[in-house]
Design an enzyme around this catalytic site. Structure first.
Site, mmCIF file in Angstrom:
data_model
loop_
_atom_site.group_PDB
_atom_site.id
_atom_site.type_symbol
_atom_site.label_atom_id
_atom_site.label_comp_id
_atom_site.label_asym_id
_atom_site.label_seq_id
_atom_site.Cartn_x
_atom_site.Cartn_y
_atom_site.Cartn_z
ATOM 1 N N GLY A 258 40.027 39.405 45.839
ATOM 2 C CA GLY A 258 39.714 38.015 45.512
ATOM 3 C C GLY A 258 40.366 37.056 46.487
ATOM 4 N N HIS A 294 46.946 31.188 41.055
ATOM 5 C CA HIS A 294 47.636 32.476 41.174
ATOM 6 C C HIS A 294 48.251 32.636 42.568
ATOM 7 C CE1 HIS A 294 48.067 36.893 40.358
ATOM 8 N NE2 HIS A 294 47.920 36.942 41.682
ATOM 9 N N GLU A 295 47.458 32.448 43.595
ATOM 10 C CA GLU A 295 47.987 32.653 44.951
ATOM 11 C C GLU A 295 49.041 31.602 45.274
ATOM 12 O OE1 GLU A 295 47.220 35.474 45.800
ATOM 13 O OE2 GLU A 295 45.310 35.767 44.766
ATOM 14 N N HIS A 298 52.335 32.568 43.710
ATOM 15 C CA HIS A 298 53.033 33.647 44.421
ATOM 16 C C HIS A 298 54.049 33.111 45.421
ATOM 17 C CE1 HIS A 298 51.554 37.535 43.211
ATOM 18 N NE2 HIS A 298 50.310 37.345 43.569
ATOM 19 N N GLU A 317 52.993 40.784 40.575
ATOM 20 C CA GLU A 317 51.625 40.579 40.081
ATOM 21 C C GLU A 317 51.582 40.310 38.573
ATOM 22 O OE1 GLU A 317 49.383 39.762 41.926
ATOM 23 O OE2 GLU A 317 49.859 40.620 43.897
HETATM 24 N N1 BES Z 1 48.258 40.038 46.308
HETATM 25 C C1 BES Z 1 46.973 40.070 45.733
HETATM 26 C C2 BES Z 1 45.895 40.429 46.704
HETATM 27 C C3 BES Z 1 45.845 41.878 47.093
HETATM 28 C C4 BES Z 1 45.446 42.811 46.199
HETATM 29 C C5 BES Z 1 46.139 42.310 48.334
HETATM 30 C C6 BES Z 1 45.374 44.158 46.580
HETATM 31 C C7 BES Z 1 46.089 43.636 48.700
HETATM 32 C C8 BES Z 1 45.685 44.566 47.827
HETATM 33 C C9 BES Z 1 46.596 38.722 45.125
HETATM 34 O O1 BES Z 1 47.670 37.933 44.771
HETATM 35 C C10 BES Z 1 45.849 39.014 43.881
HETATM 36 O O2 BES Z 1 46.425 39.489 42.959
HETATM 37 N N2 BES Z 1 44.553 38.739 43.874
HETATM 38 C C11 BES Z 1 43.668 39.053 42.797
HETATM 39 C C12 BES Z 1 43.258 37.830 42.018
HETATM 40 C C13 BES Z 1 44.280 37.370 41.039
HETATM 41 C C14 BES Z 1 43.848 36.077 40.400
HETATM 42 C C15 BES Z 1 44.589 38.383 39.979
HETATM 43 C C16 BES Z 1 42.448 39.671 43.422
HETATM 44 O O3 BES Z 1 42.296 39.578 44.634
HETATM 45 O O4 BES Z 1 41.649 40.240 42.681
HETATM 46 ZN ZN ZN Z 2 48.577 38.389 42.941
#
Ligand code: BES
Ligand code: ZN
Length: 853
Positions: A258, A294-295, A298, A317
């Protein structure tokens, strides 16, 4: 077969890094097939590690051009996963490493490391992508300040931190905050920015930019608004201010996930940035708001305080999901948000926890870390924090978080560090609570009740089922928020939190005037399956009167579930009690329309498959689909006048607003029209489609037609109208697949893969066509096995170009052991076929291997 079986990594084997990084300077000479990356890294022996180690740097797919140590050229021979400089060749104390490597972003279809998306360069480094950019100790406990120089003719050149200097064909960036390599980012492209400004509570002026392709500028307003509200919220609720002079967000079309929280330079899948009323649904708006938040959150929970190793992933997370849930509750409605979150938790995390992929919130080993960005680490991780807050109370939660930020800012931490701040702030031993992090499986809580001489006794028993590799489970601390209702619906005992911490416990409530109805697990106070048998009358009472909005919803849901079970198993039909309760609820103007819309949804096919399975039955996807269709038709016929009234009443005068109020009204309208379609042959839905001026209603109305087997003409019109908008074309693909008749579904997907717009290497598009079968269980599970074969064929093909996305989608098969022998045999055959491929990725090998058990 894979030629080398990859070895798992174990939490128990953690060793501190032998060398730390004092600072890093990177120079990028960008070229599509031959980008040069020059790294200058100052290393220092880690005082907390044993001395005398070799220097091991991670690196994958890098062509080493040259290497220097303290300025002197050396020869280094990289292997498959990196390179080693023997201890005896290393200078004493601090030393400088320099390397030049060549990489090919253009050939990078895995979308990890530095890659290209329609002419722009971008990066994705979490979890282990930085090693595809240069040689480096690519682990989160090595944190360093970065300087980055980008050389390219492209007009916009971005990296982390603050801009340092800029010239024709180059730009330099400086990020003063020490960070692990997974938070590195670089973007270069012909982009335009929507810009704004924010002043933090500390008085820092921050430039905000959302970078998009030319032509998309008019779709950034909502994301910008969500960003500013997130910044204010984190200051007000957690006391956390932003810490750089710029905050950049970039939208890219090719992205596995995402979005990503790279320090000062968040990179987003464009579907979670771009929105206009005509092209985005209300739920797209809500996703954008949530992911932007969310981002952004972080920045403190993830970046300033990061993870020691990837086993601790839920530390950032789970906490950040919990924070985005709180934010969304504050922005919209806490009760509606809670219902939605529990529905996703059950649909995704309970499903995972009940099958071959079950694992603890903090896993003990992994083969490929990308496979552990799961519903368990995220959603169950967030539930654990919600329980902590409930157990220690709001004030102590706040104190614990203040202590966490004060004590660990700038560090790479563990779940132990997290638990410790709660133990200190709450003055309470949390060692039993900590089991939640290490024990997989969804606990069952069985309820029995006794009523004697004005005294009500509640007995709760807990039991956690076996999960792969974890046969023995210990009792957990389970907070059970509960209240007691009288027969008139009045609250006899208001909400109290019981702590269930042994296998079996009883709680007595004396001196009651009459037999109460217990409302248990209010607000869904713990991520457990509650087995509480209540009469339909008691459930109807709770649906009408419970003071806890979650349990009101839950009562209606349980009624619907029990009826659907009886329909599937015994061919029963819904009785008048349920229909009357629904009728009262739909027309109750005291209730939030968003709540009514949710309560009008009957459990989905997968939800029913899992509850039937839990009740000891083998779910039959066709029978489930048929029962749902019948139930929806009977509801539509019984509630027709009310549904018509509600559909007409839910107007949203004035210009389109994606806020909770209007979105709730549209949700109820679309839900009413969708139900009505089953009684009026789609008349009202066709009318709504024809005059819709926003995507929520246009797509909702088209979906209502597709669901009753019509809407072909509307689909053609939809495509003609939106053929130029990639994100809407994704919706056009997925709606057709989701609503396809079970026997036709695989054939339709097959046909859509021949469509000129089916760009299978684009993750959004792949998911909207192949992945959408997951939303059509009866179609996916068609008895001829065509769905299974099609999915397996495409997973094999995608695995060759993008293992991370392919492995994620393999979870379409994760529930396979629920089904009958014939289906199991077909699926096993496909899983074994995948497993037998040459050059299968580590990602896919691990997933399929675990599913086969
Ligand atoms: N840090 C993650 C993105 C990520 C996920 C990078 C897996 C590498 C591998 C980001 O903060 C995240 O959690 N994104 C989620 C959306 C969030 C609102 C739960 C995503 O990308 O689905
Ligand atoms: Zn995340």
């Amino acid at each position: 077969m894979r030629d080398t079986t990859p070895q798992p990594i174990h939490l128990a084997d953690y060793q501190p890094p032998p060398f730390l990084v004092e600072n890093v300077a990177l120079t990028f000479r960008l070229a599509p097939t031959a980008t040069r990356v020059i790294s200058e890294i100052r290393f220092r022996p880690n005082p907390d590690a044993t001395p005398g180690h070799d220097l091991r740097l991670d690196g994958e797919g890098l062509k080493l051009i040259s290497a220097h140590l303290n300025g002197a050229e050396i020869t280094a021979r990289p292997d498959q996963s990196g390179l080693t400089i023997p201890a005896q060749d290393l200078p004493e104390g601090t030393f400088d490493w320099q390397a030049e490597v060549e990489i090919s972003p253009d050939g990078n279809t895995a979308l990890e490391g530095l890659y290209m998306s329609r002419g722009m360069y971008c990066t994705q480094c979490e979890a282990e992508g930085f090693r595809k950019i240069t040689f480096y100790p690519d682990r989160p406990d090595v944190m360093a300040p970065f300087r980055v120089r980008i050389e390219s003719d492209l007009p916009v050149l971005l990296s982390n931190g603050n801009p340092a200097s800029l010239g024709q064909g180059w730009a330099e960036w400086h990020d003063p905050h020490p960070k692990p390599a997974y938070l590195f980012a670089l973007v270069a492209g012909d982009l335009v920015a929507a810009s704004d400004q924010f002043t933090t509570m500390e008085g820092r002026d921050v430039a905000l930019n959302i970078w998009v392709r030319k032509g998309d500028e008019d779709k950034t307003a909502y994301a910008m608004d969500a960003l500013k509200r997130s910044m204010v919220w984190d200051e007000q609720v957690y006391g956390r201010a932003y810490d750089l002079d710029v905050f950049n967000i970039v939208a890219v079309d090719d992205f596995n996930m995402g979005a990503m929280e790279n320090k000062g330079l968040n990179i987003f899948n464009s579907r979670y940035v771009l929105a206009s009323p005509q092209t985005a649904t209300d739920s797209d708006y809500a996703s954008i708001e949530r992911i932007i938040a969310h981002e952004y959150f972080h920045n403190w929970t993830g970046n300033r305080i990061t993870c020691r190793d990837w086993f601790q992933l839920s530390l950032k997370e789970g906490l950040t999901v919990y924070r985005d849930q709180q934010f969304m509750g504050d922005m919209r409605s806490h009760s509606v948000k809670r219902i939605e979150d529990v529905l996703t938790l059950r649909a995704r995390q309970f499903r995972e926890d009940d099958g071959p992929l079950a694992h603890p919130v903090r896993p003990e080993s992994y083969v490929e870390i990308n496979n552990f960005y799961t519903a368990t680490v995220y959603e169950k991780g967030a539930e654990l924090i919600r329980m902590l807050q409930l157990l220690v109370g709001q004030d102590r939660y706040k104190a614990a978080l203040d202590l966490y930020f004060a004590r660990h800012d700038g560090q790479a931490c563990t779940i132990e560090d997290w638990i410790a701040v709660f133990e200190e702030a709450a003055g309470r031993d949390l060692s039993q609570f900590k089991r939640w992090y290490g024990q997989a499986g969804t606990p069952r809580v069985d309820v029995s009740e006794d009523w004697q001489d004005g005294s009500y006794t509640l007995t709760l028993r807990q039991h956690t089922p076996d999960t792969p590799g974890q046969p023995l489970k210990e009792p957990l601390v389970i907070p059970v928020a509960m209240g007691l209702l009288g027969a008139d619906g009045a609250e006899m005992v208001p909400t109290t939190v019981l702590e269930l911490d042994s296998p079996e416990q009883s709680f007595t409530f004396p001196d009651l005037p009459a037999r109460p109805v217990a409302s248990l697990l209010r607000g869904f106070s713990a991520p457990v399956v509650l087995n509480h048998s209540l009469s339909p009358e008691d459930r109807a009472l709770m649906l009408a009167h419970d003071t806890d909005p979650f349990n009101r919803f839950e009562a209606g849901r349980a009624l619907a579930r029990d009826i659907l079970h009886a329909m599937v198993l015994e061919g029963a039909t819904p009785g008048p009690d349920y229909l009357n309760a629904l009728r009262t609820m739909v027309s109750d103007e005291a209730l939030d329309p968003a709540f009514r819309a949710l309560a009008l949804h009957i459990p989905g096919q997968d939800d029913l498959a899992s509850s039937l399975y839990a009740a000891g039955h083998v779910p039959d996807p066709d029978a489930i689909q048929a029962a749902r269709t019948t139930a929806l038709r009977l509801i539509a016929e019984a509630l027709r006048p009310q549904l018509q009234d509600v559909a007409n009443a839910m107007q949203t005068p004035g210009p389109y607003s994606p806020d909770a109020r209007d979105a709730g009204r549209r949700a109820l309208k679309v839900q009413a029209v969708s139900l009505l379609a089953r009684a009026d042959e789609g008349a009202k839905a066709a009318e709504l489609f024809a005059r819709a001026d926003n995507m929520t209603e246009q797509l909702g109305a088209w979906g209502a037609l597709l669901a009753i087997g019509i809407g072909q003409e509307e689909g053609a019109q939809f495509y003609r109208q939106w053929a130029q908008d990639r994100l809407v074309v994704d919706k056009w693909f997925s709606a057709q697949v989701m609503y396809a008749a079970p026997k036709a579904a695989a054939g339709l997907v097959q046909q859509l893969t021949q469509h000129p717009d089916f760009e299978w290497k684009n993750p959004n598009r792949f998911r909207s066509v192949i992945g959408a079968l997951g939303a059509n269980p009866a179609g996916f599970h068609a008895t001829d096995g065509a769905g299974y074969k099609l999915v397996a064929d495409w997973l094999i093909r995608l695995d060759g170009v993008n293992p991370q996305s392919a492995a994620r989608l393999s979870t379409l098969f994760e529930t396979w052991r629920r089904y009958d022998e014939a289906r199991q045999a077909l699926i096993r055959g496909e899983l074994e076929r995948i497993m037998s491929q040459d050059n299968l990725s580590r990602d896919m090998g691990e997933m399929v291997g675990r599913m086969l058990g």
